[in-house]
Motif scaffolding. Structure first.
Motif, PDB file in Angstrom:
ATOM      1  N   PHE A   1      -9.317   1.548   2.483  1.00 19.24           N
ATOM      2  CA  PHE A   1      -8.185   2.316   3.024  1.00 19.24           C
ATOM      3  C   PHE A   1      -7.730   1.792   4.388  1.00 19.24           C
ATOM      4  O   PHE A   1      -6.639   2.137   4.853  1.00 19.24           O
ATOM      5  CB  PHE A   1      -8.563   3.795   3.128  1.00 19.24           C
TER       6      PHE A   1
ATOM      7  N   GLU B   1      -5.383   9.887  -1.883  1.00 16.97           N
ATOM      8  CA  GLU B   1      -5.231   8.750  -2.781  1.00 16.97           C
ATOM      9  C   GLU B   1      -4.152   7.782  -2.321  1.00 16.97           C
ATOM     10  O   GLU B   1      -3.068   8.218  -1.882  1.00 16.97           O
ATOM     11  CB  GLU B   1      -4.887   9.215  -4.207  1.00 16.97           C
ATOM     12  N   TYR B   2      -4.455   6.503  -2.425  1.00 17.79           N
ATOM     13  CA  TYR B   2      -3.493   5.440  -2.129  1.00 17.79           C
ATOM     14  C   TYR B   2      -3.457   4.475  -3.314  1.00 17.79           C
ATOM     15  O   TYR B   2      -4.457   4.285  -4.008  1.00 17.79           O
ATOM     16  CB  TYR B   2      -3.897   4.661  -0.872  1.00 17.79           C
ATOM     17  N   THR B   3      -2.291   3.860  -3.522  1.00 12.68           N
ATOM     18  CA  THR B   3      -2.169   2.818  -4.533  1.00 12.68           C
ATOM     19  C   THR B   3      -1.997   1.474  -3.846  1.00 12.68           C
ATOM     20  O   THR B   3      -1.115   1.304  -3.002  1.00 12.68           O
ATOM     21  CB  THR B   3      -0.976   3.080  -5.467  1.00 12.68           C
TER      22      THR B   3
ATOM     23  N   VAL C   1       0.865  -1.176   0.000  1.00 13.12           N
ATOM     24  CA  VAL C   1       0.000   0.000   0.000  1.00 13.12           C
ATOM     25  C   VAL C   1       0.906   1.232   0.000  1.00 13.12           C
ATOM     26  O   VAL C   1       1.789   1.362   0.837  1.00 13.12           O
ATOM     27  CB  VAL C   1      -0.922   0.028   1.234  1.00 13.12           C
ATOM     28  N   LYS C   2       0.670   2.124  -0.959  1.00 11.21           N
ATOM     29  CA  LYS C   2       1.496   3.334  -1.073  1.00 11.21           C
ATOM     30  C   LYS C   2       0.605   4.562  -1.050  1.00 11.21           C
ATOM     31  O   LYS C   2      -0.370   4.657  -1.798  1.00 11.21           O
ATOM     32  CB  LYS C   2       2.294   3.308  -2.381  1.00 11.21           C
ATOM     33  N   ARG C   3       0.956   5.502  -0.198  1.00 13.55           N
ATOM     34  CA  ARG C   3       0.207   6.759  -0.169  1.00 13.55           C
ATOM     35  C   ARG C   3       0.695   7.665  -1.291  1.00 13.55           C
ATOM     36  O   ARG C   3       1.890   7.955  -1.396  1.00 13.55           O
ATOM     37  CB  ARG C   3       0.388   7.461   1.174  1.00 13.55           C
ATOM     38  N   GLU C   4      -0.214   8.081  -2.153  1.00 15.76           N
ATOM     39  CA  GLU C   4       0.144   8.928  -3.281  1.00 15.76           C
ATOM     40  C   GLU C   4      -0.034  10.409  -2.957  1.00 15.76           C
ATOM     41  O   GLU C   4       0.777  11.240  -3.364  1.00 15.76           O
ATOM     42  CB  GLU C   4      -0.734   8.579  -4.497  1.00 15.76           C
TER      43      GLU C   4
ATOM     44  N   THR D   1      -5.163   2.727  -8.051  1.00 17.07           N
ATOM     45  CA  THR D   1      -4.986   3.988  -7.339  1.00 17.07           C
ATOM     46  C   THR D   1      -6.361   4.513  -6.988  1.00 17.07           C
ATOM     47  O   THR D   1      -7.175   4.812  -7.875  1.00 17.07           O
ATOM     48  CB  THR D   1      -4.201   4.990  -8.190  1.00 17.07           C
TER      49      THR D   1
END
Length: 263
Positions: free
Chosen positions: A76, A22-24, A15-18, A64
């Motif tokens: 999330f 928004e998260y990917t 999980v990556k916070r953009e 995303t």
């Protein structure tokens, strides 16, 4: 026989916070989508949501996601190692074969960059696929920026115009993406170009009108719609606009059709 509406449990790999909202999510799966297709992501007893694939490779897909409701809020809460249910891929994606050897103009607003990310990566990796690529990408403000590393990478491969609506940032323009379409040399392209527009409905509406005003032919413009979909197989009617089912006939439409669908 495969059940086309049966969700399959898949492991979240990362999980990556953009940005602020928004998260990917990278999910382990052998599903192989086309550029521009979407899947239904679900959590049992909560619901499901249609999400475009932002990137993919062997063994994984990335989504995303912007937190905008009950299902996305619950997604999330997920972390790497948790389970997310997928079904799909669905819909008609970008006509990438038709884009081969063309001058491409790709215009995105906000998270509208996600449905074209995998295609942009392909163009960057295959430098001879398109004759040229111009990317115009806009965001409301710096807090809303997504894919920062990719934006830097694409700037090395494509002609880029990056803009914020009204928030000055070094190296970025200020204004709406539609403000910069007049800089595209459609007359020089002759008949050898295609235009892709993705973003919120008002952005697509006015950007499409601006592109036509600046010389782009309607049949050379493509849009992707995020209208609410539920069953994804044309049965429930949630995404129906007149006689058009976005989940089946789209989400990618040619502007000759899309101009009648955009809100």
């Amino acid at each position: 026989m495969n059940n086309i509406v049966k969700p399959i449990p898949c492991e979240i790999l990362s999980v990556k916070r953009e940005s602020l909202h928004e998260y990917t999510f990278r999910v382990k799966t052998d599903i192989k989508p086309e550029h521009g297709q979407f899947l239904q992501l679900s959590i049992p007893k909560i619901g499901e949501a249609p999400i475009s694939v932002s990137s993919f490779s062997d063994g994984w897909l990335e989504f995303t996601i912007r937190s905008v409701g009950k299902v996305t809020d619950e997604i999330f809460r997920k972390e790497a190692g948790d389970t997310l249910f997928l079904r799909g891929a669905y819909g008609k994606g970008w006509p990438v074969e038709q884009f081969k050897g063309k001058n491409l103009v790709i215009i995105t607003g906000g998270t509208g960059l996600a449905p074209v990310k995998s295609m942009l990566n392909m163009f960057a990796d295959k430098a001879d696929y398109a004759k040229s690529v111009t990317l115009i990408s806009g965001f409301k403000n710096e807090e809303g920026l997504i894919f920062k590393n990719d934006l830097d990478r694409w700037a090395k491969h494509f002609k880029t115009i990056y803009a914020l609506d009204n928030d000055p940032k070094e190296g970025w323009r200020v204004g709406f993406v539609s403000d910069f379409i007049s800089e595209i040399p459609f007359a020089e392209f002759g008949d050898d170009y295609e235009v892709v527009i993705v973003g919120p409905p008002p952005m697509m509406k006015f950007t499409g009108l601006a592109a036509v005003k600046c010389g782009a032919a309607e049949e050379k413009i493509w849009m992707s719609f995020e209208r609410k979909m539920s069953c994804a197989v044309g049965k429930c009617g949630h995404c129906r606009i007149d006689e058009t089912y976005v989940c089946l006939d789209g989400p990618v439409f040619n502007y000759t059709k899309a101009k009648y669908l955009v809100d």
